[in-house]
Design a protein around this motif. Structure first.
Motif, PDB file in Angstrom:
ATOM      1  N   UNK A  29       0.855  -1.184   0.000  1.00 23.27           N
ATOM      2  CA  UNK A  29       0.000   0.000   0.000  1.00 23.27           C
ATOM      3  C   UNK A  29       0.891   1.234   0.000  1.00 23.27           C
ATOM      4  N   UNK A  30       0.628   2.147  -0.932  1.00 22.94           N
ATOM      5  CA  UNK A  30       1.360   3.415  -0.987  1.00 22.94           C
ATOM      6  C   UNK A  30       0.341   4.546  -0.984  1.00 22.94           C
ATOM      7  N   UNK A  31       0.555   5.517  -0.101  1.00 20.20           N
ATOM      8  CA  UNK A  31      -0.331   6.667  -0.032  1.00 20.20           C
ATOM      9  C   UNK A  31       0.389   7.959  -0.340  1.00 20.20           C
ATOM     10  N   UNK A  32      -0.247   9.060  -0.023  1.00 18.91           N
ATOM     11  CA  UNK A  32       0.305  10.380  -0.304  1.00 18.91           C
ATOM     12  C   UNK A  32       1.073  10.967   0.883  1.00 18.91           C
ATOM     13  N   UNK A  33       1.198  10.188   1.956  1.00 20.66           N
ATOM     14  CA  UNK A  33       1.911  10.705   3.121  1.00 20.66           C
ATOM     15  C   UNK A  33       1.216  11.911   3.701  1.00 20.66           C
ATOM     16  N   UNK A  34       2.006  12.809   4.285  1.00 19.94           N
ATOM     17  CA  UNK A  34       1.440  13.989   4.922  1.00 19.94           C
ATOM     18  C   UNK A  34       0.950  15.024   3.911  1.00 19.94           C
ATOM     19  N   UNK A  35       1.048  14.719   2.611  1.00 19.58           N
ATOM     20  CA  UNK A  35       0.538  15.634   1.587  1.00 19.58           C
ATOM     21  C   UNK A  35      -0.981  15.685   1.572  1.00 19.58           C
ATOM     22  N   UNK A  36      -1.637  14.599   2.062  1.00 18.17           N
ATOM     23  CA  UNK A  36      -3.102  14.542   2.017  1.00 18.17           C
ATOM     24  C   UNK A  36      -3.603  13.602   3.100  1.00 18.17           C
ATOM     25  N   UNK A  37      -4.024  14.171   4.234  1.00 22.62           N
ATOM     26  CA  UNK A  37      -4.502  13.350   5.339  1.00 22.62           C
ATOM     27  C   UNK A  37      -5.880  12.755   5.071  1.00 22.62           C
ATOM     28  N   UNK A  38      -6.577  13.257   4.076  1.00 20.25           N
ATOM     29  CA  UNK A  38      -7.931  12.773   3.814  1.00 20.25           C
ATOM     30  C   UNK A  38      -7.957  11.519   2.951  1.00 20.25           C
ATOM     31  N   UNK A  39      -6.814  11.156   2.388  1.00 22.27           N
ATOM     32  CA  UNK A  39      -6.732   9.963   1.557  1.00 22.27           C
ATOM     33  C   UNK A  39      -6.367   8.776   2.439  1.00 22.27           C
ATOM     34  N   UNK A  40      -7.356   7.976   2.804  1.00 22.25           N
ATOM     35  CA  UNK A  40      -7.142   6.915   3.796  1.00 22.25           C
ATOM     36  C   UNK A  40      -7.319   5.536   3.181  1.00 22.25           C
ATOM     37  N   UNK A  41      -6.234   4.865   2.796  1.00 24.08           N
ATOM     38  CA  UNK A  41      -6.350   3.520   2.237  1.00 24.08           C
ATOM     39  C   UNK A  41      -7.079   2.577   3.191  1.00 24.08           C
ATOM     40  N   UNK A  81       2.748  -4.626   3.260  1.00 26.48           N
ATOM     41  CA  UNK A  81       3.722  -3.558   3.472  1.00 26.48           C
ATOM     42  C   UNK A  81       3.024  -2.227   3.233  1.00 26.48           C
ATOM     43  N   UNK A  82       3.127  -1.325   4.203  1.00 23.08           N
ATOM     44  CA  UNK A  82       2.396  -0.055   4.173  1.00 23.08           C
ATOM     45  C   UNK A  82       3.396   1.088   4.193  1.00 23.08           C
ATOM     46  N   UNK A  83       3.266   2.000   3.226  1.00 26.43           N
ATOM     47  CA  UNK A  83       4.174   3.144   3.162  1.00 26.43           C
ATOM     48  C   UNK A  83       3.401   4.412   2.834  1.00 26.43           C
ATOM     49  N   UNK A  84       3.813   5.504   3.480  1.00 21.20           N
ATOM     50  CA  UNK A  84       3.259   6.831   3.197  1.00 21.20           C
ATOM     51  C   UNK A  84       1.739   6.832   3.252  1.00 21.20           C
ATOM     52  N   UNK A  85       1.174   6.163   4.235  1.00 21.82           N
ATOM     53  CA  UNK A  85      -0.285   6.007   4.309  1.00 21.82           C
ATOM     54  C   UNK A  85      -0.811   6.368   5.688  1.00 21.82           C
ATOM     55  N   UNK A  86      -0.737   7.642   6.097  1.00 23.34           N
ATOM     56  CA  UNK A  86      -1.252   8.015   7.414  1.00 23.34           C
ATOM     57  C   UNK A  86      -2.763   7.860   7.493  1.00 23.34           C
ATOM     58  N   UNK A  87      -3.230   7.523   8.695  1.00 19.37           N
ATOM     59  CA  UNK A  87      -4.654   7.396   9.000  1.00 19.37           C
ATOM     60  C   UNK A  87      -5.351   6.335   8.143  1.00 19.37           C
ATOM     61  N   UNK A  88      -4.598   5.383   7.630  1.00 20.96           N
ATOM     62  CA  UNK A  88      -5.216   4.284   6.875  1.00 20.96           C
ATOM     63  C   UNK A  88      -5.722   3.217   7.844  1.00 20.96           C
ATOM     64  N   UNK A  89      -6.579   2.303   7.324  1.00 26.15           N
ATOM     65  CA  UNK A  89      -7.195   1.294   8.183  1.00 26.15           C
ATOM     66  C   UNK A  89      -7.094  -0.088   7.550  1.00 26.15           C
ATOM     67  N   UNK A  90      -6.832  -1.079   8.414  1.00 24.16           N
ATOM     68  CA  UNK A  90      -6.700  -2.480   7.993  1.00 24.16           C
ATOM     69  C   UNK A  90      -7.442  -3.322   9.022  1.00 24.16           C
TER      70      UNK A  90
END
Length: 388
Positions: A81-93, A108-117
């Protein structure tokens, strides 16, 4: 088959691979893994990369025992999982309701703040079950992974850690609720913890941590971490001196509360022991709090406090079910119970703050009993004389 934003992956359906469904999905869709899905038969290419920088799509199964991603024929990571990091807190994988087996790292989770599993089973992966890893963009910007929630996830028989938080992911405020780390990190000569805890205010609530090769929990690199309401049993299975929880000097202010600790091994253990050596090792970590636990079956002691200051063991709050020694110390300073410095030669130590309370052991000319630190010296509460 595409049913109103639900792209179903399975044998004979419109999508036979998760990758194909993900490529076709749009924001708000769900990629749904059907029980007929067979990764090897479908020719799924691993790792399956869920790039949430491109789209916001949920990966889900119907039930973690029925929706299985089997990567048993590969040694690469299974899901990344790859997210936008601190660039966009509203994008939650979001990933849920799946069983992931084999491969290298399961999730493996990277650059994915506030995501849920949630509702995930990680089974017999070659390396870690779940890994929160660091991520740096091509232009050198570090993307962080904090505020992650893991609910009802099970890591069982993984070759590495069951759950691994990397320091460079900056995994502050990672929360585990009702998760289980069992029999991980013990394959071959491995001696790895079930849970590698890092980050500030990281917390593990409920669930169980048992049978892991190394410590059940290895905590360091962040203050205000906590373990609450957890069942511990038979960890350190490949260690010579096994323990359930290890707190290094960088686990400042760690709290352990309302847990059950059982040091016995219910099956033959690779280390040849029938019992663990200790439950909790506080190795240099200051201002730790341990309270309201139940324990049994340890060879040396329930708690070891080593080279640490102001550790509060809350003695009366614990229940020992056998003759296990409650606490042993080595080089500790101001060992406390319910905030009061325990019986010691107060002439040798200073108080922590004005009004601090301690119990003098009667050394020197001072009487045994309660004393108060006035900011410069201890004053006996028994006769108002300075302890010197």
């Amino acid at each position: 088959m595409d049913l109103g934003g639900r792209l179903i992956v399975g044998k004979g359906l419109a999508y036979e691979t998760i990758e194909a469904a993900w490529n076709d999905a749009q924001d708000g869709d769900k990629v749904y893994v059907h029980s007929s899905y067979d990764a090897q038969e479908a020719g799924e290419q691993f790792p399956i990369v869920l790039d949430n920088r491109e789209k916001e799509v949920t990966l889900t199964g119907g039930h973690p025992s029925g929706s299985v991603i089997d990567a048993g024929d590969t040694d690469t990571n299974v899901i990344e999982v790859i997210g936008r990091g601190q660039s966009d807190y509203r994008n939650n994988p979001l990933v849920q309701n799946l069983k992931i087996t084999g491969g290298n790292v399961g999730l493996r989770i990277r650059a994915a703040p506030y995501s849920m599993y949630q509702n995930l089973i990680l089974y017999q992966t070659g390396s870690h079950g779940v890994q929160l890893d660091g991520y740096t963009t091509d232009d050198g910007l570090e993307k962080r992974t904090f505020g992650v929630n893991l609910r009802y996830c099970v890591a069982w028989g993984c070759g590495g850690n069951g759950f691994r938080l990397e320091t460079d992911a900056v995994p502050n405020s990672t929360s585990f609720y009702g998760c289980h780390a069992m029999f991980n990190g013990r394959a071959g000569s491995a001696t790895l913890p079930g849970v590698q805890m890092r980050g500030y205010s990281t917390r593990w609530h409920g669930g169980s941590i048992r049978g892991n090769g190394g410590f059940g929990v290895d905590a360091r690199g962040g203050s205000a971490q906590s373990v609450y309401g957890t069942y511990f049993k038979g960890n350190g299975a490949t260690r010579q001196y096994p323990s359930d929880v290890y707190l290094s000097e960088t686990a400042v202010g760690h709290t352990i509360e309302a847990c059950y600790f059982d040091g016995t091994y219910s099956v033959d253990s690779p280390n040849g022991r029938s019992r663990e050596y200790r439950a909790i090792v506080v190795s240099g970590a200051p201002t730790v709090s341990i309270k309201n636990t139940t324990y049994r079956g340890y060879e040396d002691a329930f708690i070891l406090v080593r080279n640490a200051r102001d550790v509060d063991v809350h003695g009366p709050s614990h229940v020992g079910l056998d003759s296990t020694t409650f606490v042993s110390t080595s080089g500790s300073v101001r060992l406390r119970s319910n905030e009061v410095v325990q019986e010691s030669d107060l002439r040798e130590i200073s108080g922590g703050y004005r009004g601090d309370l301690g119990i003098h052991d009667g050394s020197g000319d001072a009487r045994w009993g309660l004393a108060i630190w006035n900011g410069r010296e201890w004053v006996s509460a028994m006769n108002s004389t300075v302890i010197q």
